[in-house]
Write an enzyme that holds these catalytic residues in place. Structure first.
Site, short mmCIF file in Angstrom:
data_model
loop_
_atom_site.label_atom_id
_atom_site.label_comp_id
_atom_site.label_asym_id
_atom_site.label_seq_id
_atom_site.Cartn_x
_atom_site.Cartn_y
_atom_site.Cartn_z
NE ARG A 50 -2.27 0.42 3.26
CZ ARG A 50 -2.24 1.21 4.58
NH1 ARG A 50 -1.43 1.50 4.63
NH2 ARG A 50 -2.31 0.15 5.66
CE1 TYR A 102 -16.28 10.87 -16.67
CE2 TYR A 102 -15.99 10.60 -14.22
CZ TYR A 102 -16.54 9.99 -16.09
OH TYR A 102 -16.51 8.64 -15.42
CG ASP A 174 -9.54 14.86 -15.91
OD1 ASP A 174 -8.94 14.28 -16.65
OD2 ASP A 174 -10.49 14.20 -15.61
CE LYS A 199 -12.39 6.74 -18.70
NZ LYS A 199 -12.18 8.45 -18.43
C1 LIG Z 1 -13.52 8.32 -16.88
C2 LIG Z 1 -13.09 10.41 -16.65
C3 LIG Z 1 -12.82 9.75 -15.57
C4 LIG Z 1 -12.67 9.63 -14.34
O1 LIG Z 1 -11.99 7.87 -14.19
P1 LIG Z 1 -12.33 6.17 -14.48
O2 LIG Z 1 -11.24 5.84 -14.36
O3 LIG Z 1 -13.77 5.90 -14.90
O4 LIG Z 1 -12.32 6.63 -12.40
C5 LIG Z 1 -12.36 11.55 -15.06
N1 LIG Z 1 -12.17 11.83 -15.30
C6 LIG Z 1 -12.63 12.09 -17.05
C7 LIG Z 1 -12.68 13.58 -18.11
C8 LIG Z 1 -12.84 10.89 -17.71
O5 LIG Z 1 -13.30 10.60 -18.90
#
Ligand SMILES: *Cc1c(COP(=O)(O)O)cnc(C)c1O
Length: 385
Positions: A50, A102, A174, A199
């Site tokens: 962890r 998001y 982000d 992604k």
């Molecule tokens: C999918 C996504 C998230 C969340 O990510 P997870 O891996 O699904 O928890 C956050 N920000 C954006 C822009 C996303 O496309």
């Protein structure tokens, strides 16, 4: 790896590409929860998984190198990374957040952090004056997402960050849509870069992961405490799989972007399409700012087919893309924000933010673009009339 190499080279030669003990051509998967203390006086570098795991560490160093930050952190999902960053705040703090953030981040801020007495003002960040106007005595952080999801609005990163710095605010961004291949926010003054590595970074729709990179060592120490304290870390197998995907980031980002540009131009002249959102289109209002801060337009194209019925029909007619939540994979993914990623938003708020019932989001994959277009053309022809 010296930092003077180009990003394409760093993506391949990131420092963890060769196992230090055996010379193996990839980092081993250290599938271990704990580590033997050979000597109590000299505790091992890794103590408990962890707190630290060599496979995860290689990934964390990898993303820190690509983003140009001081330290990286790997989490169990993008939301785990984003929520961990918000744990830097305290009860009573106020956040300014981009309004078309998001959907999961919106849910975290409005349904969970509100219970911790952290309040958020959502603003249209395409206008820096609106960001400045949202400042309160207890404002502590600004959360940016550019291009935003799903309407691809552009925020001027360096303008917002310079203002935030003057006011002693923490900035978080982000960067899931762009990845460090196209946009490196720390170079523009951002304190913490966040990723849904699920992604484009992983790129194959087969791993759920999140990453954070901090700009300096003092933030690094605070994030480390949060990651270790919350325990929402990424496991060694997924860490390895993510690194495996990241090695092809350059060719995937270039190939899918090339397809996306073609698709956006084609959609833009299609009579069944009411509006196309893509920062690479000449008419996009944020194009100039985007070009100043990014080296590419990305592979996400949103478009409006005018009404929920028509959007549903389109989703049922297409043959090539996966019809699914998510984006950023080798295969194209078509999603319907109103019922998928942004279902947590009330219809009223959704419409206010331009996420209409007719809006669909196409994450363009690496298929042949002629086939992608032919498939959409056939599906759109069913919407006429
Ligand atoms: C999918 C996504 C998230 C969340 O990510 P997870 O891996 O699904 O928890 C956050 N920000 C954006 C822009 C996303 O496309």
């Amino acid at each position: 790896m010296s930092t003077d190499k180009k990003l394409g080279t760093k993506i391949i030669h990131f420092g963890g590409e060769i196992d230090k003990t055996t010379g193996a051509s990839s980092v081993p998967i250290y599938q271990a929860s704990t580590f033997h203390h050979f000597s109590l006086d000299n505790p091992p570098e890794f103590d408990y998984s962890r707190s630290g795991n060599p496979t995860r560490q290689a990934l964390e160093d990898y993303i820190a190198l690509l983003e140009g930050g001081a330290r990286g952190f790997a989490f169990a999902s993008g939301m785990a990374a984003i929520s961990s960053a918000f744990f830097l705040l305290s009860s009573g703090d106020h956040v300014i957040c981009t309004e078309d953030v998001y959907g999961g981040t919106y849910r975290l801020l409005t349904a969970i952090l509100t219970r911790m007495n952290i309040e958020t003002t959502f603003v249209d960040m395409t206008d820096p004056e609106k960001v400045k106007a949202a400042l309160k005595p207890n404002t502590k952080a600004v959360f940016l997402e550019t291009p935003s999801n799903p309407t691809l609005k552009i925020t001027d990163i360096s303008v917002i960050c310079a203002w935030a710095k003057e006011n002693g605010l923490l900035t978080m961004l982000d960067n899931s849509f762009m990845t460090p291949y196209h946009q490196r926010p720390i170079e523009q003054g951002v304190d913490i870069v966040l990723h849904s590595a699920t992604k484009f970074l992983s790129g194959h729709s087969d791993v759920l992961a999140g990453l954070a990179v901090v700009a300096n060592e003092s933030l690094g120490r605070r994030m480390k405490q949060i990651q270790n304290g919350l325990g929402n870390v990424l496991g060694p197998q997924d860490s390895w799989l993510l690194m495996r995907g990241m090695k092809t980031l350059k060719v995937r980002m270039e190939g899918s972007e090339q397809n996306a540009r073609r698709l956006a131009e084609w959609l833009d002249s299609h009579p069944a399409v009411e509006a196309v959102y893509y920062p690479g289109l000449p008419g996009h209002p944020g194009r100039e700012i985007h070009e100043k801060q990014s080296s590419g337009y990305g592979a996400v194209v949103s478009f409006d087919v005018n009404g929920g019925e028509r959007a549903r029909k389109l989703l049922s007619e297409v043959k090539i893309p996966l019809v699914a939540v998510s984006l950023g994979a080798v295969e194209s993914i078509l999603s319907y924000p109103a019922m998928m990623s942004h279902a947590a938003m009330s219809r009223e708020v959704r419409l206010e933010r331009g996420i209409t019932d007719g809006l669909v989001r196409y994450s363009v994959g690496l298929e042949d673009i002629d086939d992608i277009i032919a498939d959409l053309d056939a599906a759109l022809s069913h919407l006429q009339g």
